[in-house]
Design an enzyme around this catalytic site. Structure first.
Site, PDB file in Angstrom:
ATOM      1  CB  VAL A  12       2.180   2.142  -3.038  1.00  0.00           C
ATOM      2  CG1 VAL A  12       1.819   2.097  -4.514  1.00  0.00           C
ATOM      3  CG2 VAL A  12       1.076   2.830  -2.249  1.00  0.00           C
ATOM      4  CE  LYS A  99      -0.657  10.453  -1.591  1.00  0.00           C
ATOM      5  NZ  LYS A  99      -1.347   9.337  -1.080  1.00  0.00           N
ATOM      6  CB  VAL A 126      -6.092  11.371  -8.072  1.00  0.00           C
ATOM      7  CG1 VAL A 126      -7.481  11.831  -7.637  1.00  0.00           C
ATOM      8  CG2 VAL A 126      -5.141  12.549  -8.142  1.00  0.00           C
ATOM      9  CD  GLU A 184      -0.285   9.706   2.299  1.00  0.00           C
ATOM     10  OE1 GLU A 184       0.832   9.923   1.826  1.00  0.00           O
ATOM     11  OE2 GLU A 184      -1.105   8.961   1.744  1.00  0.00           O
ATOM     12  CE  LYS A 199      -4.978  11.039  -2.558  1.00  0.00           C
ATOM     13  NZ  LYS A 199      -5.608  10.266  -1.484  1.00  0.00           N
TER      14      LYS A 199
END
Ligand code: HSE
Length: 395
Positions: A12, A99, A126, A184, A199
């Site tokens: 990310v 999250k 989320v 993940e 989430k």
């Protein structure tokens, strides 16, 4: 020139740097100034296009007055929590896709942000690239939200889709999801329902205005599912999907959990496949509203982070969200639904189940649907007959 920092250069974080670069023109048009990543915090220096921006010293971000927004994509709680607190205390807006941190410490970090007149924003936490938290808290603000449920984990939805459509093995499908940057760092969080659990807690916090502690939320993933049940459900007009669900109860308490469910094949959620997520929000004025899009992956998630960076810069400490620390929580075993069972033997073994509908009988096994019963009752029945499978039906 507006300067920002990124903490953590994984999938990310790298996506955030790319979106800032690749969409520079659009971003500048909206902000009125160019946006630039000045510093990237990493644990270990490594080669790549952002090598010249790297530091392993958080103080280079904390003490830099030019850095107005910090994007936290470290993940987990330890370092991410400490640095987020310090960045907020240093008067910097913080944006995150983390999250776990939001689910566990969001209430506290939002209060800290308010105290320091900055924003703590987490749209990307989320639904990846799906705008869901802003619509829930802003566009649906005039509603009492009664329920939120949906497919909240891209990795498990991708695995289920690949197993059902192409006959891929669980392990191969998981490996593909990891390669695509969906899973993940430790994919146990995906396949055991923990990621979806975090989430649904965030969604419930915002929907009901009260903290839902992840520790109290039962989370079940897809590892117990068998393709046999998927096929029996399909022939009976259902699809099996891993859902997170949060419900407001009549006494004002709420309940939340994550588990695989049977859902009717004609529901829009039933055709949500691959890495796509979908979230359904039931407002008392709007009725059901559904949000759909890519729930994981570098660029979709980064898009939500960069939009939050822009919002923080444009609105400053203006509009704000938050929730109360303690909320009454009821065990989801109190919730009533129909249940799917697969048991050894004939339908006669289910004599104590009340009215049932037989779905399938073969090889000395039976699959059936019950009338609505509580989760607790379903658990007792499953235990009494040593059920091979017991799944909630949502319809
Ligand atoms: N591992 C997560 C998923 C990433 O698969 O949905 C996005 O939160």
């Amino acid at each position: 020139m507006i300067q920002i920092a990124i903490m953590g250069l994984g999938t990310v974080g790298t996506g955030v740097a790319r979106v800032v670069e690749e969409n520079a023109q659009q971003i500048q048009r909206k902000l009125g100034e160019p946006l630039q990543v000045k510093t990237v915090l990493v644990r270990h220096f490594h080669d790549g296009p952002y090598r010249h921006l790297m530091t392993d010293d958080f103080r280079k971000i904390e003490e830099d007055p030019d850095i107005r927004v910090v994007v936290e994509t470290i993940g987990g709680v330890d370092a991410a929590y400490t640095y987020t607190r310090r960045a907020l205390e240093a008067g910097k807006h913080v944006v995150t896709a983390n999250k776990q941190l939001v689910a566990e410490k969001g209430c506290e970090l939002l209060a800290l942000a308010r105290e320091h007149h900055v924003r703590y924003l987490f749209e990307a936490s989320v639904g990846g690239g799906i705008p869901i938290l802003h619509p829930l808290t802003e566009c649906m603000a005039a509603n009492r939200i009664d329920e939120v449920y949906g497919i909240l984990n891209g990795t498990t939805n991708y695995i289920l889709t690949r197993m059902v459509r192409s006959g891929a093995s669980f392990e191969d499908a998981l490996r593909e999801a990891q390669k695509k940057g969906y899973a993940e760092a430790d994919p146990t969080a995906d396949v055991e329902g923990i990621d979806a659990g975090r989430k649904i807690c965030i969604l419930a916090d915002l929907a009901f205005g009260r903290q839902v502690d992840p520790e109290r939320v039962p989370m079940e993933g897809i590892t117990r599912l068998s393709l046999q049940d998927v096929e029996i459900a399909r022939q009976a007009g259902y699809r099996i999907k891993l859902l997170g669900r949060a419900v407001r109860l009549q006494d004002g308490a709420c309940s939340a959990y994550v588990a695989p469910h049977l859902i009717p094949a004609e529901w829009p959620l039933a055709s949500v496949e691959d890495v796509f997520n979908a979230v359904v929000v039931k407002g008392n004025a709007t009725g059901e509203v559904m949000f759909y899009g890519k729930g994981a992956g570098e660029m979709p998630t980064a898009s939500a982070c960069v939009a939050d960076v822009m919002e923080a810069l444009q609105t400053g400490c203006g509009s704000d969200i938050g929730w109360e620390k303690d909320g009454a929580f009821k065990d989801p075993l109190e919730l009533t639904s129909r249940y799917y069972f697969r048991i050894e033997g004939s339908l006669e073994r289910a004599a104590s189940f009340g009215t049932v509908k037989c779905l399938w009988e073969d090889m000395g096994q039976t699959a059936l649907l019950t009338d609505p019963i509580s989760g607790r009752k379903a658990q007792e029945l499953a235990h009494a007959v040593q059920a091979l499978m017991c799944l909630r039906v949502l319809e």
